[in-house]
Design an enzyme around this catalytic site. Structure first.
Site, mmCIF file in Angstrom:
data_model
loop_
_atom_site.group_PDB
_atom_site.id
_atom_site.type_symbol
_atom_site.label_atom_id
_atom_site.label_comp_id
_atom_site.label_asym_id
_atom_site.label_seq_id
_atom_site.Cartn_x
_atom_site.Cartn_y
_atom_site.Cartn_z
ATOM 1 N N GLN B 126 0.807 -0.877 0.269
ATOM 2 C CA GLN B 126 0.309 -0.171 -0.229
ATOM 3 C C GLN B 126 1.012 0.916 -0.184
ATOM 4 O O GLN B 126 1.933 1.547 0.958
ATOM 5 C CB GLN B 126 -0.613 -0.102 1.470
ATOM 6 N N SER B 129 0.717 6.595 2.669
ATOM 7 C CA SER B 129 1.037 7.657 3.331
ATOM 8 C C SER B 129 2.095 8.876 2.694
ATOM 9 O O SER B 129 3.391 7.593 1.551
ATOM 10 C CB SER B 129 1.990 7.283 4.356
ATOM 11 N N GLU B 244 -14.059 -2.011 7.989
ATOM 12 C CA GLU B 244 -13.830 -2.674 8.934
ATOM 13 C C GLU B 244 -13.568 -2.260 10.504
ATOM 14 O O GLU B 244 -12.792 -2.590 10.957
ATOM 15 C CB GLU B 244 -12.155 -3.782 8.195
ATOM 16 N N ASN B 381 -4.294 7.735 17.823
ATOM 17 C CA ASN B 381 -4.942 8.606 19.288
ATOM 18 C C ASN B 381 -5.912 9.001 18.880
ATOM 19 O O ASN B 381 -6.923 9.382 19.406
ATOM 20 C CB ASN B 381 -4.100 7.455 20.501
#
Lengths: 384, 395, 374, 401
Positions: B126, B129, B244, B381
């Site tokens: 992937q 970023s 997901e 987070n």
């Protein structure tokens, strides 16, 4: 597994939510607290009329035969409204002990009265030295002339001052902390030799201390097996923990919503304080805790009637730990986010904080239950 | 509401367990449970084996070779595989690329890539970023300039997990720099062997190589390898990021870590006694277990929502991500603490047997170090808390 | 009370900082770890030349006087520069063992230690100890004139490079210390690297026969020397941790000021600012306890000393765990790579947190003392 | 570096301790031990006892009639009061209005007011906060319009600590509505008996009445009761907010709370032993005590640095506030946990007219939960924890504003 409300459950939830919304504004609550008993008889009759007091009892005994999920919905609503009425003490705790141990005849006699809102019962199990040990009972009961004679002292009997009857744990055999030898007796509140002193509790509810001096109780009022009361106390404790969990979730949800509203509306430095990222993250942390607590309240509803006693007890201990922790974080942050008005009596958020604080010290605090889980080996099995 | 588990799901769990018992070799399981990064061979071999059973892409639609399982069953499947020590399958391919491909890809693209992926013949990497676009993904700078029937791609991508295993890459590129950052992004698939593609290892703090950075230097990509429309790639990528979410607490990983923690605490010497017999240490384990229980239930609630196709009305994914990742780190730290002196040894993957300490010690601290990433990737987070506060609470 | 550095101490700090910044720059440090196993004798000799091995040791043995507070200045700088060479584990510990051994050869041995000609490894730690300073299961039995020792020592720092080992063993008389040369036959070393790149080894002895001269001090009387040495090493370790966490904090601060996202420096996000404020509080709390620990680290009253040392390690360890974790978190992905320094602070602090007992262990010691006092 | 108190400092501590032991009235001590509210008379008489000894105004220089103590002495003095526990001198008088008058007041104001402030002849309260201005103090809207030699003041002030006991209020008012936020503010002294001034109680969640709202309805205040220049009141406010906050960490109070928690734990049964023997309880005590030790040293370090550059408040004192509150809150949680179900009864509810009539003595626990409740306010007032963290992040760490 199904997390959606069934139609009937939805009706149920709507009904209790509506009742709480209509009858339990913060101002109304203040007025009820000023009534002689510290709560509202009128609201109590409405709960009776709509069947909420009959909820968990068997249809055979005059109840509605609903399960723990419905009780969860009700208790969450009661938490939201910070209800002052003796639902927990009469329906959940005393009712739980009776469901676990009373004979069919006894249930057939008492349940309809409870359901009608005519009979208030409080479980008197706690003594000054007993802390969280249900087996620590010094109050004694002796059989004399076909009657039991009870002597001893009980403390912190929830709603014990307005109860019509007290379900008293007394020792018929054994030493002070033995599990075996505790028996439960249904005692009339106006029995000779029974003195009680009611008081307001820190969260605005009511409780009483009792002195029993040679109080006579007919043998027919023994509930459950003689000497087998400990198991009934444990069942009452199971139900209490499940109910407190959902009540706490109701409190937390309300405290979260109030805090978010406050953040949006309160202006400081020329902008709503909700703009401050640190405060936003406080609110986010509260939400995380509410959701964790809600999961555990649901888990409590699943296991509260589980026949595997060890698993049930261990899981309910976990529920109580999580509820205590989440309740502490949510309550403290709600006050903090409100700033000064959060610590005034005039504003509801402080009352949620106080109720959450008191819930922590009922039926075992977090440390107490944590130790029990650790001693029981936890949940996850061991593999290399 | 009815919280009793479905007996049919229980039977399904047994079926998965039986499959794992029969098919998963002990040495492969041991390797994966240890905590070192899986090898490409193990991943592809296991994918092939699952494929033969029809289970390699459980969450894809049935028409593309999926199983048609409910979210609950997928969760059961994932949990059982993980606990048993099965190798993972290529997450980039199955969880990220697959859904984009079968949703937005052309028939030709689907035919070329879906089946081979499912068979375990293609490993995907992937490329989202960039060094200067972490949480702020939309500010990406890699360009793709149209040149006839090709794009010429230039730029730098980073955090390509298992990129050195990849046969094919999928990449977000800027095809129009004049519009808003979110617009003007396209989604390309790139042959990893194309000239101009350089994949360079990033050694992470566990001294291991699983991350990579990828340099794209005048890489020519056929226009036919663009998925969906030009300049619409951002909406495809967003779909992925929201995908997901019910699985984001990593309950299976947390369970496995906890179970290893208990095992290690039972082995560890604490003075003359076992560490697990210390009431304080075991209380700390219990605390983590309670957190896990609550997370498991929150996951079950989220799965039920998925099952109904309902939006939970709550930012459940963010809650799960925040708590699940924090719990992984908390349990990891307890494991390192329980290992005592052996928690500090840098065990090499190949000959850890020659070093002191119990067999269970190898790989644990490395895993703990690598899992510092879980509170950072997939939307850190802090970002999750922003999502909760802004997106849900309306602050 | 006085918390300021003297002029001499400030000068020492400055010269240390210059040295560390030069010799332990990121790339140099990487090479030191990868090529030299985390230790270069040339560095050690340089320390000796600059007099750094004599800090805090008696002038009578060639030291420069002063006390552990002076060593702490050095250790903070070492912590700041992620120096993994075993100053605390080897030098501080060994010097105290020799100093308090009561052995007639002590002064001479310390002289060699200060000169850098003998590098010691202290082989005391055992698997079950987890911080208990006197936990020794290695056995020593007297033979005619000498001793026979059997047992296992774990995570002996500096072991791969040491010239001599100071080994503790227990006999019927109590704890004794033995001085063992590196090339003594029958001693086996299993070397390995710790996660922070420092070198260590497990040592095992199977009925290893030692001559009478190997015994350091009186047989069975080493308890107090060991306890004192561990107290000093624990506080030394705290000093390194404070240096490391302070540096990690400022590195993170700089990163927040330069790293941009959504068009602004991420340091302008309030949630991250508050996180940094919390890190700073943790740092200052740790520094306070380092100072307190220094005040008591060589106190003759063992109970008081142990309590103070444990309280220090408990606080410093907790602060370190928080600061290390948040430093990585605030750096995001780059914090996870070996190419960037912050992850190395995380690993170094992880190792130091576990050394001489984790903070959890030391909180337990404080709790026990509180109970005994009640 | 020397980390121990000097002999003189230790002797001073002894002197303070024995003075408190000998002079604090027993009934006041008993109330303090159980966290009960003190009457006005009790507070006044204790302050006068201290004042007679010259100790009622620890932070005042000798020129104002204070003891002229060093920062360390001031800290020791407060620490001993907190630990004993004995009441502090009323802070609105001695830490706030006193220093303001001493620094900004006219000579006449100094001579007239300082002795009365010290002796608590006048009880002062603070009128800064307003319903719309909490942490953003400069947003205040109470107006004072000049009419000859009087100001006419209108507005609402909140959170007057002990306002119902106060004789005087020092307050910030807006004298120039056209000026920018901080400009246009003046500092006035207002007699609580002024016509148009009314006090309304605010009951806090511990059930007590300590704070109030004060309504100002065309209250006339002589211009002579303004301190410092017109429209320069913000300078005074800044001085007050940045004023030395020795003892802000309230370490002695945390120690006292922990001590009481331990005493209770030693009495209450927990399973087959007392709670004091529970490993988890002991560990939690130790955790808090370790942090508290660290804070004590941090406090010393801030004090030592204050000696060096006394003119500027140390931004690190934010640590003392944040951590001090956190530890007091943690200690009160510990206390509450120790009491368990015995803390259930509400305070004041359990006061049977005839003690013989009391069925059981759960009453002693009733003051515990209120301590925990009201300590939540400590992270809100006096610069909320969030505000203190902003200071640390920006002033100390240099992160962008």
């Amino acid at each position: 597994m199904d997390f959606d409300l069934a139609d009937e459950q939805s009706l149920f939830k709507d009904a209790i939510d509506k009742l709480v919304q209509k009858e339990y504004g913060f101002e109304q609550r203040r007025r009820y607290a000023a009534e002689p008993e510290g709560w509202s008889r009128r609201v109590w009759s409405q709960l009776a009329e709509q069947g909420f007091l009959a909820l968990p009892f068997d249809e055979a005994h005059g109840g509605l035969g609903y399960g723990p999920v419905e009780l969860m919905l009700v208790n969450e609503a009661l938490g939201r409204g910070l209800l002052l009425e003796p639902y927990l003490s009469t329906v959940v705790i005393a009712g739980g002990a009776l469901r676990a141990g009373a004979s069919d005849e006894q249930l057939a006699l008492w349940v309809p009265q409870i359901a009608a809102g005519e009979l208030l019962v409080s479980l008197a199990y706690l003594e000054k030295q007993s802390r969280y040990n249900l087996a620590d009972v010094a109050t004694r009961a002796e059989l004399r002339d076909g009657e039991y004679r009870l002597s001893g002292t009980k403390i912190a009997v929830l709603h014990g001052d307005s109860a019509d009857r007290l379900l008293v744990a007394a020792r018929t055999a054994g030493a002070r902390t033995d599990e075996e030898g505790i028996s439960l007796f249904m005692v009339d509140a106006d029995s000779a030799g029974l003195r009680r002193r009611g008081y307001r509790t820190q969260d605005g509810l009511r409780a009483a201390d009792l002195i029993l001096s040679d109080v006579a109780v007919p043998a027919a009022n023994l509930v459950g097996r003689i000497g087998g009361g400990h198991a009934l106390l444990q069942r009452a404790s199971d139900y209490a923990i499940a109910a407190l969990a959902s009540e706490a979730v109701g409190c937390m949800q309300a405290a979260l919503e109030m805090s978010v509203d406050y953040l949006k509306q309160r202006q400081q430095f020329g902008a709503p304080i909700s703009r401050f990222q640190a405060l936003q993250h406080h609110a986010a942390d509260m939400l995380v805790e509410v959701e964790q607590a809600r999961s555990m309240a649901m888990l409590a509803a699943l296991v509260v009637d589980d026949v595997d006693e060890a698993e049930r007890r261990k899981t309910l201990s976990a529920v109580k730990v999580q509820i205590g922790k989440s309740g502490r974080i949510v309550g403290q942050l709600a006050v903090q986010l409100h700033g000064g008005i959060g610590v005034t009596e005039e504003y509801a958020v402080g009352h949620y904080f106080k109720r959450l604080t008191m819930i922590e010290s009922q039926f075992g605090d977090g440390e107490h239950h944590l130790t029990k889980i650790a001693a029981a080996g936890g949940f996850v099995s061991v593999t290399p | 509401m009815n919280f009793q588990p479905d007996p049919a799901d229980q039977a399904f769990r047994e079926e998965v367990r039986a499959f794992l018992r029969e098919q998963l070799p002990v040495d492969v399981a041991a390797r994966n449970r240890r905590g070192f990064h899986p090898s490409k061979e193990d991943e592809l071999w296991w994918t092939q084996l699952l494929y033969r059973r029809g289970w390699s892409a459980p969450h894809w639609p049935v028409e593309y070779g999926g199983t048609g399982w409910s979210p609950q069953r997928r969760f059961i499947f994932e949990e059982e595989c993980f606990l048993a020590g099965a190798p993972p399958t290529c997450a980039a391919g199955f969880s990220l690329l697959g859904p984009v491909l079968y949703t937005y890809g052309s028939d030709d693209q689907k035919a070329r890539f879906l089946e081979p992926t499912r068979r375990g013949e293609i490993f995907w990497g992937q490329l989202f970023s960039e060094p200067n676009a972490g949480s702020d993904l939309a500010s990406l700078k890699t360009t793709a300039v149209r040149d006839g029937d090709h794009y010429v791609v230039n730029g730098q991508k980073t955090w390509t997990t298992e990129g050195h295993y990849a046969d094919w890459l999928f990449c977000l590129v800027r095809t129009d720099s004049s519009s808003k950052p979110q617009r003007g992004i396209s989604f390309l698939i790139i042959d990893a062997k194309s000239p101009g593609v350089t994949i360079r290892p990033i050694v992470s703090i566990d001294d291991a190589h699983t991350l990579n950075e990828t340099f794209l230097d005048n890489v020519r990509v056929p226009v036919a390898n663009r998925i969906g429309e030009e300049n619409a790639g951002w909406s495809y990528a967003k779909l992925l990021l929201e995908h997901e979410r019910a699985f984001s607490a990593e309950v299976p990983r947390n369970k496995r870590l906890l179970s290893q923690l208990k095992h290690i605490a039972a082995l560890a010497l604490d003075g003359g006694a076992r560490l697990i017999d210390d009431p304080l240490f075991s209380s700390r384990i219990a605390e983590a277990e309670i957190e896990l229980r609550a997370l498991e239930w929150l996951t079950l609630r989220a799965l039920a929502d998925m099952d109904h196709g309902a939006d939970a009305g709550r930012p459940v994914g963010s809650v799960l991500k925040v708590r699940g990742s924090e719990l992984i780190q908390k349990i990891g730290a307890l494991i390192v603490e329980a290992l005592g002196p052996y928690g500090l040894i840098a065990y090499p993957e190949l000959d850890f047997e020659t070093l002191p300490g119990p067999e269970a010690a190898a790989g644990k601290t490395a895993d703990f170090l690598y899992r510092r990433a879980v509170t950072i990737y997939g939307g850190s987070n802090e970002i999750q808390r922003n999502i909760i506060a802004k997106g849900f609470l309306g602050l | 009370m006085d918390f300021a550095l003297t002029e001499e101490q400030s000068m020492l700090r400055d010269s240390l900082r210059r040295y560390v910044e030069k010799e332990y720059a990121f790339e140099a440090r990487r090479q030191l770890i990868e090529q030299a196993g985390g230790f270069r004798r040339a560095h050690w000799n340089a320390y000796a030349e600059m007099g750094w091995l004599g800090i805090g040791l008696p002038e009578a043995s060639g030291g420069f006087g002063g006390d552990l507070s002076d060593s702490a200045i050095l250790l903070e700088e070492f912590g700041r520069g992620l120096v993994v060479e075993p100053y605390a584990a080897s030098h501080i510990q060994a010097s105290r063992l020799l100093l308090h051994s009561g052995d007639a050869r002590a002064a001479e041995l310390i002289e060699a230690l200060i000169a850098g000609s003998t590098l010691y490894a202290v082989a005391h730690n055992e698997p079950g100890a987890r911080g208990r300073s006197l936990w020794v299961e290695t056995r020593a039995a007297a033979t005619g004139g000498g001793s026979r020792i059997s047992g296992t020592k774990t995570q002996v720092l500096a072991a791969p490079s040491a010239d001599r080992f100071l080994v503790s063993a227990r006999s019927e008389q109590g704890l004794s210390l033995f001085l063992i040369d590196r090339d003594t036959p029958g001693m086996s070393l299993r070397e390995y690297r710790l996660v922070d790149g420092s070198q260590a080894a497990d040592l095992s002895f199977d009925q290893l026969l030692l001559p009478e001269s190997a015994l350091l001090g009186a047989a069975g009387k080493a308890d107090s020397a060991i306890d004192l040495a561990i107290s000093a090493a624990t506080i030394a370790c705290c000093a390194e941790m404070v240096g490391a966490m302070e540096q990690a904090l400022w590195i993170t601060r700089d990163y927040l000021r330069t790293r941009k996202q959504f068009g602004v420096a991420i340091g302008s996000f309030q949630a991250l600012q508050h996180r940094m404020a919390d890190m700073y509080i943790a740092l200052e709390q740790a520094r306070s306890m380092l100072y307190r620990g220094l005040a008591y680290a060589e106190d003759g009253d063992a109970i008081r000393r142990r309590g103070a040392v444990s309280a220090s390690k408990a606080q410093v360890g907790r602060s370190a765990q928080y600061i290390a974790a948040q430093a990585v978190q605030l750096h995001g992905g780059i914090g996870l790579t070996n190419e960037y320094c912050i992850g190395h602070y995380f690993k170094r602090l992880l190792v130091l947190e576990a050394a001489y007992g984790s903070s959890a262990y030391h909180v337990g010691v404080v709790a026990q003392q509180l109970r005994d006092a009640a | 570096m020397d980390l121990r108190f000097t002999d003189e400092e230790n002797a001073f501590r002894e002197e303070v301790r024995s003075f408190i032991r000998e002079n604090l009235p027993k009934p006041v001590h008993a109330k303090m031990l159980e966290h009960r509210a003190l009457s006005k008379d009790e507070v006044v008489s204790w302050q006068r006892i201290l004042n007679a000894r010259g100790w009622a105004t620890p932070s005042w220089p000798a020129a104002w009639g204070g003891p002229g103590w060093t920062a360390v002495q001031r800290y020791i003095f407060l620490d001993e009061l907190h630990q004993f526990p004995a009441p502090e001198p009323v802070s609105f008088n001695v830490s706030m209005i006193g220093p303001v008058i001493g620094t900004f007041g006219s000579d006449e104001q100094k001579a007239r007011l300082l002795p009365r402030i010290a002796n608590l002849d006048d009880w002062w309260c603070q009128g800064f906060s307003e319903p719309g201005a909490g942490s953003d103090l400069a947003a205040l809207s109470t107006s004072a319009i000049r009419h000859g030699d009087h100001y006419v003041v209108n507005g609402t002030k909140m959170w007057q600590g002990m306002g119902h006991r106060a004789d005087w209020m020092f307050t910030l008012v807006r004298t120039d509505p056209a000026a920018k936020k901080q400009a246009g503010i003046s500092f006035l002294l207002i007699d609580m008996k002024s016509p148009g001034l009314s006090v309304q109680p605010i009951i806090t969640i511990d059930g007590r009445h300590e704070v109030n709202s004060v309504f100002l309805d065309n209250v006339r205040v002589p211009v002579a009761q303004r301190v410092y220049l017109e429209n320069k009141g913000w300078d005074v406010a800044k001085f007050l907010l940045g004023n030395e906050r020795t003892g802000i960490a309230r370490i002695g109070m945390s120690k006292y709370l922990i001590r009481r928690a331990k005493q209770i734990a030693a009495q209450v049964q927990d399973g087959d032993r007392t709670l004091a023997e529970d490993a988890g309880f002991r560990r939690r005590c130790a955790e808090i005590e370790v942090e508290l030790k660290a804070l004590e040293i941090t406090q010393m370090r801030v004090l030592a640095a204050m000696g060096e550059h006394a003119e500027k408040p140390d931004p690190r004192s934010s640590i003392l506030k944040i951590k001090g509150v956190e530890l007091r809150q943690a200690a009160s949680e510990l206390l509450l946990r120790a009491a368990g179900p015995l803390a259930l009864a509400a305070e004041g509810e359990y006061d049977p007219p005839n003690p013989e009539d009391a069925p059981a003595d759960t009453e002693w626990g009733s003051t515990i939960a209120p301590v925990y409740f009201i300590l939540r306010a400590a992270s809100i007032y006096g610069g909320a924890t969030e505000v203190q963290k902003n200071i640390l992040a920006q002033a100390v760490l240099g992160l962008p504003k």
